[in-house]
Design a protein around this motif. Sequence first.
Motif, PDB file in Angstrom:
ATOM      1  N   LEU A  25       0.822  -1.209   0.000  1.00 30.40           N
ATOM      2  CA  LEU A  25       0.000   0.000   0.000  1.00 30.40           C
ATOM      3  C   LEU A  25       0.860   1.265   0.000  1.00 30.40           C
ATOM      4  O   LEU A  25       0.580   2.219  -0.734  1.00 30.40           O
ATOM      5  N   ILE A  26       1.904   1.275   0.806  1.00 33.05           N
ATOM      6  CA  ILE A  26       2.800   2.441   0.832  1.00 33.05           C
ATOM      7  C   ILE A  26       3.515   2.582  -0.515  1.00 33.05           C
ATOM      8  O   ILE A  26       3.689   3.694  -1.031  1.00 33.05           O
ATOM      9  N   GLY A  27       3.926   1.449  -1.084  1.00 35.80           N
ATOM     10  CA  GLY A  27       4.585   1.494  -2.384  1.00 35.80           C
ATOM     11  C   GLY A  27       3.676   2.047  -3.475  1.00 35.80           C
ATOM     12  O   GLY A  27       4.108   2.839  -4.327  1.00 35.80           O
ATOM     13  N   LEU A  28       2.399   1.651  -3.454  1.00 34.19           N
ATOM     14  CA  LEU A  28       1.454   2.175  -4.443  1.00 34.19           C
ATOM     15  C   LEU A  28       1.241   3.675  -4.256  1.00 34.19           C
ATOM     16  O   LEU A  28       1.140   4.428  -5.235  1.00 34.19           O
ATOM     17  N   GLY A  29       1.185   4.121  -2.999  1.00 30.45           N
ATOM     18  CA  GLY A  29       1.052   5.554  -2.742  1.00 30.45           C
ATOM     19  C   GLY A  29       2.255   6.336  -3.255  1.00 30.45           C
ATOM     20  O   GLY A  29       2.113   7.392  -3.880  1.00 30.45           O
ATOM     21  N   ALA A  30       3.456   5.797  -3.003  1.00 35.38           N
ATOM     22  CA  ALA A  30       4.672   6.456  -3.477  1.00 35.38           C
ATOM     23  C   ALA A  30       4.724   6.488  -5.001  1.00 35.38           C
ATOM     24  O   ALA A  30       5.146   7.483  -5.614  1.00 35.38           O
ATOM     25  N   TRP A  31       4.281   5.395  -5.625  1.00 32.97           N
ATOM     26  CA  TRP A  31       4.264   5.335  -7.094  1.00 32.97           C
ATOM     27  C   TRP A  31       3.323   6.391  -7.659  1.00 32.97           C
ATOM     28  O   TRP A  31       3.642   7.052  -8.653  1.00 32.97           O
ATOM     29  N   GLN A  32       2.171   6.590  -7.015  1.00 31.11           N
ATOM     30  CA  GLN A  32       1.247   7.607  -7.491  1.00 31.11           C
ATOM     31  C   GLN A  32       1.829   9.011  -7.325  1.00 31.11           C
ATOM     32  O   GLN A  32       1.567   9.895  -8.148  1.00 31.11           O
ATOM     33  N   LEU A  33       2.627   9.219  -6.289  1.00 33.57           N
ATOM     34  CA  LEU A  33       3.291  10.513  -6.145  1.00 33.57           C
ATOM     35  C   LEU A  33       4.305  10.730  -7.272  1.00 33.57           C
ATOM     36  O   LEU A  33       4.465  11.853  -7.774  1.00 33.57           O
ATOM     37  N   PHE A 216      -5.183  16.884 -19.658  1.00 35.41           N
ATOM     38  CA  PHE A 216      -4.932  15.520 -19.222  1.00 35.41           C
ATOM     39  C   PHE A 216      -5.510  15.306 -17.831  1.00 35.41           C
ATOM     40  O   PHE A 216      -5.361  16.169 -16.953  1.00 35.41           O
ATOM     41  N   PRO A 217      -6.186  14.183 -17.605  1.00 30.60           N
ATOM     42  CA  PRO A 217      -6.674  13.902 -16.250  1.00 30.60           C
ATOM     43  C   PRO A 217      -5.499  13.770 -15.290  1.00 30.60           C
ATOM     44  O   PRO A 217      -4.470  13.185 -15.626  1.00 30.60           O
ATOM     45  N   ASN A 218      -5.668  14.334 -14.107  1.00 28.28           N
ATOM     46  CA  ASN A 218      -4.576  14.299 -13.133  1.00 28.28           C
ATOM     47  C   ASN A 218      -5.160  14.055 -11.741  1.00 28.28           C
ATOM     48  O   ASN A 218      -5.395  14.993 -10.971  1.00 28.28           O
ATOM     49  N   ARG A 219      -5.393  12.791 -11.429  1.00 30.65           N
ATOM     50  CA  ARG A 219      -5.966  12.415 -10.134  1.00 30.65           C
ATOM     51  C   ARG A 219      -4.957  11.622  -9.298  1.00 30.65           C
ATOM     52  O   ARG A 219      -5.329  10.904  -8.381  1.00 30.65           O
ATOM     53  N   HIS A 220      -3.689  11.768  -9.638  1.00 31.36           N
ATOM     54  CA  HIS A 220      -2.677  10.960  -8.961  1.00 31.36           C
ATOM     55  C   HIS A 220      -2.559  11.295  -7.474  1.00 31.36           C
ATOM     56  O   HIS A 220      -2.315  10.401  -6.658  1.00 31.36           O
ATOM     57  N   LEU A 221      -2.731  12.575  -7.116  1.00 32.20           N
ATOM     58  CA  LEU A 221      -2.678  12.922  -5.701  1.00 32.20           C
ATOM     59  C   LEU A 221      -3.830  12.257  -4.953  1.00 32.20           C
ATOM     60  O   LEU A 221      -3.645  11.732  -3.841  1.00 32.20           O
ATOM     61  N   GLU A 222      -4.996  12.262  -5.563  1.00 32.45           N
ATOM     62  CA  GLU A 222      -6.152  11.596  -4.962  1.00 32.45           C
ATOM     63  C   GLU A 222      -5.885  10.104  -4.769  1.00 32.45           C
ATOM     64  O   GLU A 222      -6.186   9.529  -3.715  1.00 32.45           O
ATOM     65  N   TYR A 223      -5.308   9.485  -5.800  1.00 33.61           N
ATOM     66  CA  TYR A 223      -5.002   8.060  -5.698  1.00 33.61           C
ATOM     67  C   TYR A 223      -3.954   7.801  -4.615  1.00 33.61           C
ATOM     68  O   TYR A 223      -4.045   6.832  -3.862  1.00 33.61           O
ATOM     69  N   ALA A 224      -2.936   8.669  -4.556  1.00 30.66           N
ATOM     70  CA  ALA A 224      -1.885   8.494  -3.549  1.00 30.66           C
ATOM     71  C   ALA A 224      -2.466   8.584  -2.144  1.00 30.66           C
ATOM     72  O   ALA A 224      -2.155   7.761  -1.269  1.00 30.66           O
ATOM     73  N   LEU A 225      -3.321   9.580  -1.909  1.00 29.64           N
ATOM     74  CA  LEU A 225      -3.939   9.723  -0.586  1.00 29.64           C
ATOM     75  C   LEU A 225      -4.818   8.520  -0.253  1.00 29.64           C
ATOM     76  O   LEU A 225      -4.909   8.113   0.911  1.00 29.64           O
ATOM     77  N   TRP A 227      -4.282   5.358  -1.266  1.00 31.58           N
ATOM     78  CA  TRP A 227      -3.404   4.254  -0.867  1.00 31.58           C
ATOM     79  C   TRP A 227      -2.810   4.489   0.516  1.00 31.58           C
ATOM     80  O   TRP A 227      -2.768   3.562   1.341  1.00 31.58           O
ATOM     81  N   PHE A 228      -2.359   5.708   0.771  1.00 39.71           N
ATOM     82  CA  PHE A 228      -1.802   5.993   2.093  1.00 39.71           C
ATOM     83  C   PHE A 228      -2.882   5.900   3.171  1.00 39.71           C
ATOM     84  O   PHE A 228      -2.620   5.472   4.301  1.00 39.71           O
ATOM     85  N   GLY A 229      -4.100   6.288   2.840  1.00 41.48           N
ATOM     86  CA  GLY A 229      -5.196   6.160   3.785  1.00 41.48           C
ATOM     87  C   GLY A 229      -5.498   4.708   4.116  1.00 41.48           C
ATOM     88  O   GLY A 229      -5.754   4.354   5.282  1.00 41.48           O
ATOM     89  N   LEU A 230      -5.454   3.862   3.095  1.00 40.62           N
ATOM     90  CA  LEU A 230      -5.661   2.433   3.335  1.00 40.62           C
ATOM     91  C   LEU A 230      -4.542   1.867   4.203  1.00 40.62           C
ATOM     92  O   LEU A 230      -4.784   1.004   5.064  1.00 40.62           O
ATOM     93  N   ALA A 231      -3.307   2.349   3.963  1.00 44.97           N
ATOM     94  CA  ALA A 231      -2.182   1.889   4.786  1.00 44.97           C
ATOM     95  C   ALA A 231      -2.384   2.302   6.245  1.00 44.97           C
ATOM     96  O   ALA A 231      -2.169   1.502   7.167  1.00 44.97           O
TER      97      ALA A 231
END
Length: 262
Positions: A25-33, A216-225, A227-231
């Motif tokens: 989960l942390i890795g996915l959050g970092a990847w989205q950042l 371009f769609p840019n929801r990566h911050l939302e996705y990162a939060l 994943w970090f929220g799930l962690a």
Amino acid sequence: MSTRGAALRSLLAPALLVLPCLAILIGLGAWQLERLAWKQGLIATVEARVHQPAQPAPAEPDWSGVTYDADEYRHVTATGRLHNDKEVQVYALIDAAPDGSGGGPGYWVLTPLVQPDGAAILVNRGFVPLDRKAPATRLEGQVDGPMTITGLLRMPEEEGLFTPENDPAKDTWYTRDPDAIAAAKGLLRVAPFIIDADATPNPGGLPVGGLTKVTFPNRHLEYALTWFGLAATLVGVFAAFAFARLRRPRDDEGTAGLTASE
């Protein structure tokens, strides 16, 4: 073995299960950042390129050096003659119709622009609705004679997961592939890129240019939060579970003490 020690040992297996999940989960959050930083850079680059003064499109000797990173969305211009007899129509579904009434299906009209030296560049002249696919329905737009096209340099379009394959034998096209179109139309010396024409009106009003999407769609911050929220949630659930597991032995010991004193 003490009751407390047994409780600690009982947490080992859940911890071994939780730790890899937490790392993922942390890795996915970092990847989205990382994706966020990349997308912000892409947006800034495209924004700068589309507003720069138009420069001549890359000449034939420079075609091999044209890349997505260095050239996509460059503002370019090219002069030549349109070979309307070799036009192709590529199926498209646009978000906004030319009159602003809403999105709809239709076709991009791609026509070879043959330059004075004989080299050709496919030009996406713009959008036509489904009922105007045939060139005969928009003869005014079949421009003859020297002309200059200004627009954005676009690299070949890649097939999506659900995009049908091009069928050159039936002259049916779903992606803008310069090499495949050139081969189907018997064109030689064709650039490995396309120019999306700007909004300069064409005679008769069709095709309608200037519809290139540069947002371009840019929801990566939302996705990162997310994943970090799930962690964080996973950590909280495990902490509550561990607290309950460790507290139970103390409760059991207290109960046993009360029973013995009685």
